[in-house]
Design an enzyme around this catalytic site. Structure first.
Site, PDB file in Angstrom:
ATOM      1  N   LYS A 160       0.837  -1.204   0.000  1.00 18.73           N
ATOM      2  CA  LYS A 160       0.000   0.000   0.000  1.00 18.73           C
ATOM      3  C   LYS A 160       0.873   1.255   0.000  1.00 18.73           C
ATOM      4  CE  LYS A 160      -1.644   2.156   3.508  1.00 18.73           C
ATOM      5  NZ  LYS A 160      -2.330   2.592   4.754  1.00 18.73           N
TER       6      LYS A 160
ATOM      7  N   ASP B  87      -6.441   0.865   0.904  1.00 18.79           N
ATOM      8  CA  ASP B  87      -6.555   1.176   2.318  1.00 18.79           C
ATOM      9  C   ASP B  87      -7.917   0.720   2.813  1.00 18.79           C
ATOM     10  OD1 ASP B  87      -8.344   3.027   1.337  1.00 18.79           O
ATOM     11  OD2 ASP B  87      -7.415   4.764   2.289  1.00 18.79           O
TER      12      ASP B  87
END
Length: 348
Positions: free
Chosen positions: A217, A235
């Site tokens: 991420k 997320d």
């Protein structure tokens, strides 16, 4: 010949038994007839009441639709939701092709709602974005943006941060939470940048994920927004929304990323991440999504999980959609909302 008393008694008992059986049969027939008559009467009454109620509801809907644009919009949303409910009730699953078309339409619609979608972390170079992204774990971008000015003033380069006194760094980043673990990650990644990458943030995912505290991420955030390399940022907001929209059923971020990447061309990945995350933060919240104020409600298979009343839903909107400041202290020029206040300032 005269019958004996015993024969006479047998005959009488036989006749009584036959009469009793006949009475029972008649009673049973009567009950069935009564039940049929009751059912017919109930059906007629229910039919009349249903027709009457349906007529009133239809008339009210037509009146509301004619009355105001809001009424038309509400009716359209209700109709769309009704169609989705009907499809679900009939057990007809959405085909993969239909899902892909719907997903891409949602992406286009979000582009009209958030033409200004952008990364909501303040940064001036790849190193600052990397540090800010690591600090953003388990907190808001707003709190990170309120904290990083002092961090970057004290440690402007990886070499500076690698030489920081741990306790002093911890105190600076304390407002972001989990400050001891984050301090260890920042010290470790800065030392790695200094020792293995000549003080520069690498521009490849396989290199970024070798840094302490950096996963896919974080790597995709840096690649997409500092280097222009397409990447999907999974997320909590992104994962929640793509599951609500039935783009994936996965919970694991890497599997979510793979499923969504198969729906969109790579050139859309970074912008897609911004649009979806913006929508999750402003309208499609985790606990109480503002369904009644959602511009893509007709395309959402989860419509109705949140507040559907337009007026009540409007009160749930956040950031610029709700008339409040955004998350960045230094937002892009095209951002329509207000800049976020510095640490200790009023957030409204």
């Amino acid at each position: 010949m005269t019958a004996s008393a015993e024969e006479t008694g047998v005959t009488e008992r036989s006749e009584q038994a036959e009469a009793t059986a006949a009475g029972r049969k008649a009673t049973a027939v009567g009950k069935k007839a009564t039940a049929r008559a009751t059912d017919r009467a109930t059906a007629r009454a229910t039919g009349k009441e249903t027709a009457k109620a349906t007529g009133k509801a239809t008339a009210a809907a037509r009146k509301a639709t004619k009355a105001t644009p809001a009424g038309k919009k509400a009716t359209a949303k209700a109709t769309g939701a009704g169609k989705k409910a009907t499809a679900k009730a009939t057990g007809k699953p959405e085909s993969h092709l239909a899902m892909v078309r719907r997903a891409r339409k949602i992406y286009r619609e979000l582009g009209e709602v958030y033409p200004y979608a952008h990364p909501e972390l303040d940064f001036r170079n790849p190193f600052e974005l990397l540090v800010a992204t690591v600090l953003s774990a388990q907190t808001t971008d707003l709190r990170v943006n309120q904290t990083t000015p002092r961090v970057f003033a004290a440690y402007p380069t990886p070499e500076d941060l690698a030489a920081a006194v741990p306790e002093e760094l911890e105190e600076l980043i304390r407002p972001t939470g989990f400050f001891r673990a984050k301090a260890r990650s920042l010290l470790g990644l800065s030392a790695a940048l200094r020792d293995r990458f000549d003080g520069e943030v690498p521009g490849r995912l396989e290199d970024l994920v070798t840094l302490p505290g950096v996963g896919r991420k974080t790597a995709n955030v840096v690649l997409g927004n500092a280097y222009g390399v397409p990447g999907i940022t999974v997320d909590t907001h992104f994962g929640r929304l793509v599951r609500r929209w039935r783009w994936t059923e996965q919970d694991d971020p890497e599997k979510v990323e793979a499923d969504v990447a198969a729906i969109f061309p790579a050139s859309d990945w970074t912008e897609l991440s911004h649009r979806v995350i913006f929508h999750g933060r402003r309208i499609c919240h985790a606990r109480k999504p503002a369904c009644g104020a959602c511009p893509i409600a007709p395309l959402c298979p989860s419509y109705g999980e949140g507040e559907t009343d337009p007026d009540k839903a409007a009160k749930l909107l956040k950031y610029e959609k709700g008339g409040f400041p955004g998350q960045r202290l230094s937002p892009p020029p095209d951002y329509p909302g207000l800049p976020a206040p510095p640490l200790g300032g009023s957030e409204r």
